[in-house]
Design a protein around this motif. Structure first.
Motif, PDB file in Angstrom:
ATOM      1  N   HIS A 164      -0.405  -4.293  14.863  1.00 52.26           N
ATOM      2  CA  HIS A 164      -0.690  -4.347  13.425  1.00 52.26           C
ATOM      3  C   HIS A 164      -0.328  -3.048  12.712  1.00 52.26           C
ATOM      4  O   HIS A 164      -0.846  -2.745  11.638  1.00 52.26           O
ATOM      5  CB  HIS A 164      -2.138  -4.795  13.193  1.00 52.26           C
ATOM      6  CG  HIS A 164      -2.364  -6.164  13.740  1.00 52.26           C
ATOM      7  ND1 HIS A 164      -1.890  -7.302  13.106  1.00 52.26           N
ATOM      8  CD2 HIS A 164      -2.893  -6.577  14.915  1.00 52.26           C
ATOM      9  CE1 HIS A 164      -2.157  -8.356  13.859  1.00 52.26           C
ATOM     10  NE2 HIS A 164      -2.769  -7.946  14.965  1.00 52.26           N
ATOM     11  N   CYS A 175       0.366 -11.571   7.753  1.00 49.87           N
ATOM     12  CA  CYS A 175       0.079 -11.572   9.192  1.00 49.87           C
ATOM     13  C   CYS A 175      -1.304 -12.195   9.405  1.00 49.87           C
ATOM     14  O   CYS A 175      -2.099 -12.295   8.464  1.00 49.87           O
ATOM     15  CB  CYS A 175       0.107 -10.125   9.674  1.00 49.87           C
ATOM     16  SG  CYS A 175      -0.362  -9.892  11.386  1.00 49.87           S
ATOM     17  N   CYS A 177      -3.785 -10.905  10.547  1.00 48.94           N
ATOM     18  CA  CYS A 177      -4.821  -9.910  10.248  1.00 48.94           C
ATOM     19  C   CYS A 177      -5.066  -9.765   8.747  1.00 48.94           C
ATOM     20  O   CYS A 177      -5.995  -9.084   8.329  1.00 48.94           O
ATOM     21  CB  CYS A 177      -4.447  -8.553  10.827  1.00 48.94           C
ATOM     22  SG  CYS A 177      -3.134  -7.703   9.932  1.00 48.94           S
ATOM     23  N   CYS A 182       3.432  -6.496   9.653  1.00 46.62           N
ATOM     24  CA  CYS A 182       2.987  -5.951  10.947  1.00 46.62           C
ATOM     25  C   CYS A 182       4.043  -6.190  12.035  1.00 46.62           C
ATOM     26  O   CYS A 182       4.755  -7.197  12.001  1.00 46.62           O
ATOM     27  CB  CYS A 182       1.701  -6.628  11.398  1.00 46.62           C
ATOM     28  SG  CYS A 182       0.306  -6.290  10.328  1.00 46.62           S
TER      29      CYS A 182
HETATM   30 ZN   LIG Z   1      -1.256  -7.705  11.313  1.00 49.04          ZN
END
Ligand SMILES: [Zn+2]
Length: 222
Positions: A164, A175, A177, A182
């Motif tokens: 990340h 992404c 996250c 990332c």
């Molecule tokens: Zn990420």
């Protein structure tokens, strides 16, 4: 009688399990599917079931089992609570306690890449070293950093999350996250498939990769 333990790596596609002596010798390994339906509620139950089956199959006495070690894809606190398991559909809960309740065995839980790095330091490519960086490539991209024989966790347990790190400031897609650009969006198995699709959309060249089935079969061959 030998003391035994189970090592379990929970991935986004499969769960890999291993039966070891407490000295770290691998006795058996196998895989089960990761069932992500219903926010991943079957995953740990399936793992517990699989372990019980193995104990029966090998006629192991429960008193021989020292415990279980689990790697999970996400940041994990010291007491075994997963903070974010986006690839599994999991929320925040104590994985160590849940596994102990399901199996009766003591359980240690860590971030998958961090525990993989510890494993490499103990029995693998990092044997004899006190400082190492481990990169895991799978459904996601993980990383584990070991400094002076200890996992570098950082202030919120995510210090080794190399996947990340932002590598593309132009990226529009998000992404898993929640951020954009990332490393995992390009270098993971799912990222590579996505990148290939992008390239194919912008090209008229013939390619076996134009069917998803063939992409998958190529990926599993490698
Ligand atoms: Zn990420």
């Amino acid at each position: 009688m030998d003391k035994l333990c189970f090592g379990i790596d929970i991935g986004g596609t499969t769960v890999k399990l291993g039966l070891f002596t407490s000295e770290g010798e691998l006795l058996d390994k196998w895989e089960i599917q990761t069932r992500k339906e219903n926010s991943g509620e079957y995953i740990l139950k399936d793992v517990a079931e699989s372990i019980k089956n193995k104990i029966t199959e090998k006629s192991i006495d429960n008193s021989q089992i020292v415990g279980l070690g689990l790697g999970v894809p996400g940041p994990v606190t010291e007491d075994g609570t997963i903070i974010e398991g986006v690839n599994l559909g999991w929320g925040i809960f104590n994985v160590a306690k849940t596994m102990k309740n399901l199996t009766g065995f003591d359980t240690k839980v860590g971030n998958d890449a961090n525990v993989a790095a510890l494993g490499e330091m103990w029995q693998g490519g990092g044997k004899g070293y006190k400082n190492l960086v481990m990169v895991t490539l799978g459904t996601g991209v993980g990383g584990g950093v070991i400094l002076n024989s200890e996992i570098l966790t950082g202030s919120n347990g995510a210090a080794g999350e190399l996947g990340h790190i932002r590598v593309n400031y132009e990226e529009k897609e998000t992404c898993g996250c929640g951020k954009t650009g990332c490393l995992e969006q390009y270098a993971s198995a799912s990222g590579i498939v996505k990148e290939a699709k992008r390239l194919l959309e912008n090209s008229k060249e013939p390619s076996v990769l134009r069917s998803e089935k063939e992409i998958k079969s190529l990926l599993w061959q490698s």
